[in-house]
Design a protein around this motif. Structure first.
Motif: not given
Ligand SMILES: [Zn+2]
Length: 277
Positions: A84-87, A91-93, A173-177
């Motif tokens: 689960r991640s975003r940037w 969404i969804g890296m 950590d940047d994309i799933a802080p």
């Protein structure tokens, strides 16, 4: 190193070791590179985990502490490293990035000469950086990355970033802080990032020589070596300027003071493992 047929190849021309992971999705056109630590005990155990169907996790590359690189998924297929991640609106890296796992135990408990990983291995102060993660308020021990590993990941990443024209280098950590700390404060992210994508967050970049290295009067092997050449492996350098793959550097002494200046080839320097300015 270079990328051919979406596989990483060593300078010798041979593909790096490959262990196929079934944990993969569809076609990938990556724009980002995402860095991780395994939080595991060895590259071998992490490769076993990331190639087992039940774990539902993978990465494109795993890099051991000895610098050995193993590819699990070709770079044009989605690997399952980001979760689960975003940037920046994405969404969804996993669908946008190439993921590299570095064998590293991650955060350590203990202190003062006796550090312990979550799986029970102990480490001495020499192996450990004490630092506060930018998302946390407490100081912890973090296992250092090895020089061989940092050299290997930089060379692999140079090949990948240039082959695919990646636009940014990110940490997990940047994309799933809200749930991730990797690759953590022991990873020299700022130097690594600015070396790869030329983002100059700092006025200068600190490196160490990864081998005995000639220092020259100009940016090329046709220029004369200057006094003090070759520099010993592990010599600390401050890069002031780049010309292609050549860096104009200040050679720093033990106290971090400049001793001499000259040009070195960027293939043989690695981001300094701990930045003390
Ligand atoms: Zn991760």
């Amino acid at each position: 190193m270079r990328v051919k047929n979406h596989k990483l190849h060593a300078d010798s021309g041979d593909a790096v070791a490959t262990v196929r992971s079934p944990n993969r999705g569809g076609a990938l056109k990556a724009r980002y590179l995402v860095m991780h630590y395994t939080a595991g005990g060895s590259a071998e155990s992490s490769i076993r985990h990331l190639t087992k169907k039940e774990s539902k996790a993978s990465a494109h590359l795993v890099i051991g502490r000895d610098g050995a690189i193993t590819q699990l998924v070709p770079f044009n297929r989605v690997a399952w490293h980001a979760g689960r991640s975003r940037w920046q609106g994405l969404i969804g890296m996993n669908r946008h990035s190439i993921g590299i796992e570095l064998d590293n135990a991650g955060p350590l408990d203990g202190g003062d000469g006796q550090w312990r990983s979550w799986f029970g291995r102990t480490y001495t102060d020499d192996d450990v950086i004490v630092a506060t993660h930018r998302f946390e308020e407490i100081e912890r021990g973090w296992l250092r990355y090895s020089e061989a590993q940092l050299t290997a990941v930089l060379e692999a990443s140079e090949a990948i970033v240039s082959h695919y024209g990646l636009i940014e280098v990110l940490g997990h950590d940047d994309i799933a802080p809200e749930r991730k700390l990797d690759p953590g404060p022991a990873f020299p992210m700022e130097n690594f990032r600015s070396h790869l994508v030329g983002r100059a967050d700092d006025e200068f970049e600190l490196f160490e020589t990864a081998a005995g290295l000639n220092i020259r009067e100009g940016p090329g092997v046709q220029f004369a070596k200057i006094a003090g050449s070759p520099l010993a492996k592990g010599t600390r350098l401050r890069s002031e300027l780049r010309d292609g793959s050549w860096h104009f550097v200040e050679v720093l002494d033990k106290n971090g003071d400049p001793e001499t200046t000259g040009w070195v080839h960027g293939n043989f320097i690695a981001p300094a493992p701990s930045v003390v300015v």
